[in-house]
Design a protein around this motif. Structure first.
Motif, mmCIF file in Angstrom:
data_model
loop_
_atom_site.group_PDB
_atom_site.id
_atom_site.type_symbol
_atom_site.label_atom_id
_atom_site.label_comp_id
_atom_site.label_asym_id
_atom_site.label_seq_id
_atom_site.Cartn_x
_atom_site.Cartn_y
_atom_site.Cartn_z
ATOM 1 N N VAL A 138 -8.246 18.506 38.915
ATOM 2 C CA VAL A 138 -8.393 18.294 37.288
ATOM 3 C C VAL A 138 -8.483 19.661 36.785
ATOM 4 C CG1 VAL A 138 -10.922 17.578 37.316
ATOM 5 C CG2 VAL A 138 -9.371 17.149 35.388
ATOM 6 N N SER A 139 -7.822 20.219 35.908
ATOM 7 C CA SER A 139 -8.183 21.390 35.296
ATOM 8 C C SER A 139 -9.430 21.464 34.106
ATOM 9 C CB SER A 139 -6.662 21.920 34.597
ATOM 10 O OG SER A 139 -6.467 21.106 33.570
ATOM 11 N N GLU A 192 -5.710 9.108 32.318
ATOM 12 C CA GLU A 192 -4.434 9.952 32.512
ATOM 13 C C GLU A 192 -4.586 10.935 33.696
ATOM 14 O OE1 GLU A 192 -3.311 12.241 29.407
ATOM 15 O OE2 GLU A 192 -2.403 10.641 28.033
ATOM 16 N N VAL A 193 -6.265 10.865 34.155
ATOM 17 C CA VAL A 193 -6.580 11.636 35.252
ATOM 18 C C VAL A 193 -7.032 10.429 36.302
ATOM 19 C CG1 VAL A 193 -7.688 13.393 33.945
ATOM 20 C CG2 VAL A 193 -9.172 11.308 34.722
ATOM 21 N N GLU A 194 -6.777 11.032 37.753
ATOM 22 C CA GLU A 194 -6.646 10.076 38.766
ATOM 23 C C GLU A 194 -7.932 9.469 39.119
ATOM 24 O OE1 GLU A 194 -7.807 13.866 40.250
ATOM 25 O OE2 GLU A 194 -6.207 13.307 39.048
ATOM 26 N N PHE A 195 -8.966 9.702 38.735
ATOM 27 C CA PHE A 195 -10.576 9.246 38.732
ATOM 28 C C PHE A 195 -10.883 8.233 38.089
ATOM 29 C CE2 PHE A 195 -10.939 13.504 37.258
ATOM 30 C CZ PHE A 195 -11.862 13.356 36.235
ATOM 31 N N ILE A 205 -12.833 -0.777 32.988
ATOM 32 C CA ILE A 205 -12.654 0.748 33.433
ATOM 33 C C ILE A 205 -13.777 1.126 34.398
ATOM 34 C CG2 ILE A 205 -13.572 1.478 31.140
ATOM 35 C CD1 ILE A 205 -11.558 3.580 31.068
ATOM 36 N N GLN A 206 -13.542 2.320 34.975
ATOM 37 C CA GLN A 206 -14.604 2.864 36.048
ATOM 38 C C GLN A 206 -14.117 4.274 36.191
ATOM 39 O OE1 GLN A 206 -13.847 0.113 39.629
ATOM 40 N NE2 GLN A 206 -14.343 1.955 40.590
ATOM 41 N N VAL A 207 -15.180 4.996 36.579
ATOM 42 C CA VAL A 207 -14.963 6.249 36.962
ATOM 43 C C VAL A 207 -15.328 6.307 38.396
ATOM 44 C CG1 VAL A 207 -15.671 8.680 36.920
ATOM 45 C CG2 VAL A 207 -15.685 7.440 34.962
ATOM 46 N N GLN A 208 -14.501 6.784 39.444
ATOM 47 C CA GLN A 208 -14.490 6.872 40.748
ATOM 48 C C GLN A 208 -14.047 7.777 41.414
ATOM 49 O OE1 GLN A 208 -12.561 3.318 42.682
ATOM 50 N NE2 GLN A 208 -14.091 3.259 44.293
ATOM 51 N N GLY A 209 -14.781 8.659 42.144
ATOM 52 C CA GLY A 209 -14.431 9.885 43.166
ATOM 53 C C GLY A 209 -14.039 11.024 42.249
ATOM 54 N N SER A 210 -14.665 10.927 41.316
ATOM 55 C CA SER A 210 -14.677 12.438 40.231
ATOM 56 C C SER A 210 -15.055 13.560 40.754
ATOM 57 C CB SER A 210 -15.589 12.011 38.826
ATOM 58 O OG SER A 210 -16.848 11.980 39.106
ATOM 59 N N PRO A 211 -14.239 14.554 40.449
ATOM 60 C CA PRO A 211 -14.570 15.896 40.982
ATOM 61 C C PRO A 211 -16.027 16.706 40.874
ATOM 62 C CG PRO A 211 -12.760 16.277 39.478
ATOM 63 C CD PRO A 211 -13.088 14.747 39.582
ATOM 64 N N PRO A 212 -16.602 17.305 41.575
ATOM 65 C CA PRO A 212 -17.698 18.044 41.010
ATOM 66 C C PRO A 212 -17.571 18.912 39.795
ATOM 67 C CG PRO A 212 -17.161 18.343 43.510
ATOM 68 C CD PRO A 212 -16.016 17.709 42.858
#
Length: 113
Positions: A2-3, A72-75, A85-92
């Motif tokens: 993610v940018s 739109e973001v993979e996590f 809906i859920q957030v999973q494996g978000s980048p640091p």
């Protein structure tokens, strides 16, 4: 990956930030109704008389604008058919920005006591 532009775009809207703050705290899928209730509390200071109208407005705004945008973001997984809906494996990098933004904004202090 993610940018920074994507992270800033996700955090650019207050309602979407509130959704992300809440989702970030939860493990597993979150029902949209639960998410909407929290956002309504955080946005509503003092509580409005016609809270059902506000609740419906948040549901429509989330389902048609903010949740598809976050998905739109993979996590972030948004399952419209299951209304979760859920957030999973978000980048640091994302974790750091969400944490700092929530600490600065403190939405849980906006709602009714």
């Amino acid at each position: 990956m993610v940018s920074l532009d994507t992270i800033f775009e996700l955090l650019s809207d207050e309602r979407r930030r509130y959704a992300l703050y809440y989702l970030y705290e939860k493990d597993g899928p979150v029902p949209i109704e639960e998410l909407v209730g929290t956002i309504a509390d955080w946005e509503d200071d003092p509580p409005e008389e016609d809270s059902w109208e506000k609740f419906d407005e948040i549901v429509v705004d989330l389902q048609h604008t903010h949740l598809p945008k976050t998905a739109e973001v993979e996590f972030i997984q948004y399952r419209r058919d299951q209304e979760v809906i859920q957030v999973q494996g978000s980048p640091p990098k994302f974790d750091a920005f969400v944490t700092i933004a929530k600490l600065l904004e403190q939405p849980e202090n906006n709602g009714p006591s």
